[in-house]
Enzyme design. Structure first.
Site: not given
Ligand SMILES: [Zn+2]
Lengths: 423, 314
Positions: A61, A63, A65, A152, A179, A305, A309
């Site tokens: 899991h 991200h 981007r 998600d 999610h 997760d 950012h």
């Molecule tokens: Zn999530």
């Protein structure tokens, strides 16, 4: 001649029931032997005395981007962050721009992944544009090789769509990663609904928003005889629901994120936007339940997760701040606390970070069996270090763990026999 | 040919027919087919009989087929469609059927978007009722014309392997066929997206698969179903492109099929979606034979249910 001999380490390979001092030999990118004593030859040697030699860690899991939000992270920087954190394989979520909901986006990601330091597996969207309505091009993405399916960031609010998705995905052997968040209940809550949200005067998202979706999804999965995976389980209620579902044979798996078993909603005090995430940090009793879930197997694995950012997305009003934290580089260190605290054995932790997650997304990793691809992580369980976001390889700096002392770190990350990170 | 001995008063569901009933209808239909091949395509068999086609769901081919069947047997055929009927003025279905009954028709042929309507009508009217398709329930005359076509080409039904492909969940044609085909000793493979298979599919089919290659391989008969986008209550697949990639019957797929395999389709066809034009018009295709046989089968149904007797062979 990239052969590599790792000597004297404590080889921990839960998939094969191995836990003891062995030498491990890598030849031509594959594990070729795990034995008591392997002669040195002229090979490159790593002395792993006092260290753990584990299957390469896997985070299902993250991200990354890209495409669309390269200013937050790219597949290249995300993979480097993974390598530093000890991860040899990661799966990245579909909430990019454009969303990974069709073959051409999947192809783009797979193409970028070729030059990444670690194995990067795209996860396809369940619904087109993550809108929760029409199914994404699941068959087309499956044929290209997405590892799983997930909307998600968003919950699939329409149960009929989820059911159709489960049935459709089952034709391709893909698991849906949910999610769980009933958005009608959580409203726009930016932290857990409770004492802290009340003190701070912020709108909270109650635990029941996650619980009701978890209960619903378990029922649907049980009816469809299809698998369901729960992302970032954060409530005691969910742990209980998942445990009971497993007891009666429902095909359910779950992950927990290190922040959800390391800190509580209190971290949000002072309007600390680096502690804002979805699902939110909960309470002490939730933390306790998640740790219990990890130790008794109700929760299968640990996933970070990883949600980088940019500063400008966090240095704003708490209500308007982006959700999520940089996870890959602190995941192992935070999780090692479970071993040091006696909640998990080393083997159990390694299993939750390699073999188990490999099984959930169906990749042929997480084992040190001779013949397997040589993805290996060498961990120094006693290494004490301090989290310093300025040193992150990720583009993100957003973490509530800055300055935190951790014990345990990956010192070598080896992908297909090649050292991709060492410290 | 023997005096009609089809003891059923109505034709509602294939569950009501035995294997020998099915055989009798097909044999009668073969005789009827010969009538359609004459220059003068008419016999006086049902002269003076009134057949009402009561279609509350749009249908061109089934209605036309029943109409031609009735006319070839010299029956007086009346067509009522939902739009022109008093149903559209708020009259209840029951009242409407009572009124029709009062006009003493000899047969009611019913098409409805709602499952169970033909069956309910049997309670409200004296004459025989023929189900011409009711919702997602059944479509017996389509099933019988499919069986007749297969029987004609293969000279048997028993022992044949048939694969039904597509939206089985929403298909009354598939439903009737699965019931009847297993009765006559065929083995049925159901193939479609997992989202478009009914929950009890393992009970009503001999084999279930979501792999088209597997379904086509070794089949004697391949039946492609229409993708009923207008009837999808749940989202069964992402888009037409992906559907045709996974479940579309194209030339490439047909390489896996037996050379002498038959391809059927209940129509109307979505060209390039569930079946490619090359296959629909290819050597395997018996799709137009199905339409021809449709008239013959419906003549047989009218004849047998109305007790046409021996006149047919005069
Ligand atoms: Zn999530």
């Amino acid at each position: 001649m990239n052969d590599l001999l790792i000597k004297n380490g404590r080889v921990i390979d839960p998939a094969n029931g191995v836990d003891g001092q062995f030498d491990l030999l890598i030849e031509k990118g594959k594990i070729s032997a795990v034995k008591k004593k392997i002669s040195d030859g002229s090979r490159k040697i790593i002395d792993a005395k006092g260290k753990w030699v584990a299957p390469g860690l896997i985070d299902i899991h993250t991200h990354f981007r890209e495409p669309g939000y390269e200013y937050k992270e790219t597949i290249e920087t995300g993979a480097r962050s993974a390598a530093v954190g000890g991860f040899t394989s990661v799966a990245c979520m579909a909430n990019t721009n454009p969303v990974n909901d069709c073959g051409s986006v999947t192809e783009f990601i797979l193409d970028k992944a070729k030059s990444a330091l670690v194995n990067v597996h795209p996860i396809g969207a369940v619904t087109r544009g993550l809108k929760g309505e029409a199914l994404a091009d699941i068959g087309e993405m499956a044929q290209l090789g997405v590892a799983a399916l997930s909307d998600d960031g968003k919950c699939i609010m329409n149960g009929s769509v989820l059911r159709a998705a489960m049935e459709y995905a089952s034709m391709f052997g893909l698991t849906i990663m949910e999610h769980a968040d009933d958005s009608a209940i959580s409203q726009n809550g930016s932290l857990n609904e409770g004492e802290v949200s009340s003190d701070l005067g912020l709108t909270g998202a109650p635990a029941i928003a996650e619980d009701v979706i978890t209960a619903r999804d378990i029922s649907i999965a049980e009816y469809c005889k299809a698998p369901i995976h729960f992302c970032h389980v954060s409530t005691a209620g969910c742990v209980q629901l998942i445990r009971h579902a497993k007891d009666r044979g429902v095909r359910v798996t779950a992950e927990a994120a290190p922040h959800h078993f390391s800190i509580t909603e209190d971290a949000c005090r002072g309007y600390n936007t680096n502690a804002k995430m979805a699902p939110p940090l909960r309470t002490d009793s939730d933390v306790t339940a998640i740790i219990e879930g990890l130790s008794d197997g109700a929760i299968d694995c640990i996933a970070s997760d990883h949600a980088p950012h940019s500063l400008f997305e966090k240095e704003v009003e708490f209500d308007n701040a982006a959700f999520g934290i940089v996870g890959l580089e602190t995941s192992l260190g935070l999780s090692m606390a479970l071993v040091h605290g006696g909640h998990m054995t080393p083997a159990k932790l390694i299993e939750a970070m390699s073999y188990k997650p490999a099984g959930i997304i169906g990749i042929d990793r997480g084992t040190l069996k001779p013949g397997a691809v040589a993805d290996v992580t060498i961990i120094d369980p006693g290494l004490e270090w301090t989290v310093d976001p300025s040193k992150f390889k990720s583009k993100g700096r957003n973490t509530p763990f800055a300055g935190r002392e951790l014990k345990g770190k990956a010192i070598y990350t080896i992908v297909k026999g090649k050292v991709v990170s060492k410290c | 040919m023997a005096e009609q001995d089809l003891y059923h008063r109505h034709l509602i569901s294939m569950t009501d027919l035995s294997s020998s009933d099915i055989g009798q209808i097909i044999e009668t239909a073969k005789v009827m087919k010969a009538i359609s091949e004459r220059d003068v395509k008419k016999t006086p068999t049902l002269r003076g009989r009134t057949v009402i086609n009561f279609f509350t769901e749009p249908s061109t081919r089934t209605r036309t087929s029943f109409e031609i069947a009735g006319k070839r047997l010299s029956a007086d055929v009346i067509n009522i469609s939902a739009a022109g009927s008093s149903l559209s003025k708020g009259e209840s279905l029951k009242d409407m059927v009572y009124n029709l009954d009062a006009m003493k028709p000899d047969m009611l042929v019913v098409r409805s978007g709602f499952a169970g309507v033909p069956s309910m009508m049997t309670e409200w009217i004296e004459c025989p009722v023929v189900n011409a398709g009711d919702g997602r329930h059944e479509h017996p005359s389509q099933c019988l014309l499919d069986l007749m076509t297969i029987q004609e080409k293969k000279e048997r039904l028993e022992g044949l392997k048939v694969s039904i492909i597509g939206d089985i969940l929403n298909s009354r044609v598939a439903k009737s066929n699965m019931i009847a085909m297993r009765k006559v000793g065929m083995s049925v493979t159901a193939c479609g997206p997992a989202t478009l298979l009914p929950v009890n599919i393992e009970k009503i089919a001999d084999k279930v698969t979501s792999s088209l290659d597997e379904a086509v391989d070794g089949a004697d008969v391949i039946m492609a179903l229409r993708v009923q986008t207008e009837r999808l209550e749940r989202i069964g697949f992402p888009n037409v492109r992906e559907y045709s990639k996974l479940f579309g019957l194209g030339l490439e797929r047909m390489k896996k099929a037996k050379k002498e395999a038959l391809v059927l389709h209940p129509g109307p066809i979505n060209q390039g979606v569930e079946i490619s034009p090359e296959v629909a018009e290819g050597p395997w295709s018996v799709i137009l034979d199905q339409v021809t046989n449709g008239v013959a089968v419906r003549m047989a149904i009218l004849y047998l249910l109305l007790g046409g007797g021996l006149q047919i062979n005069e």
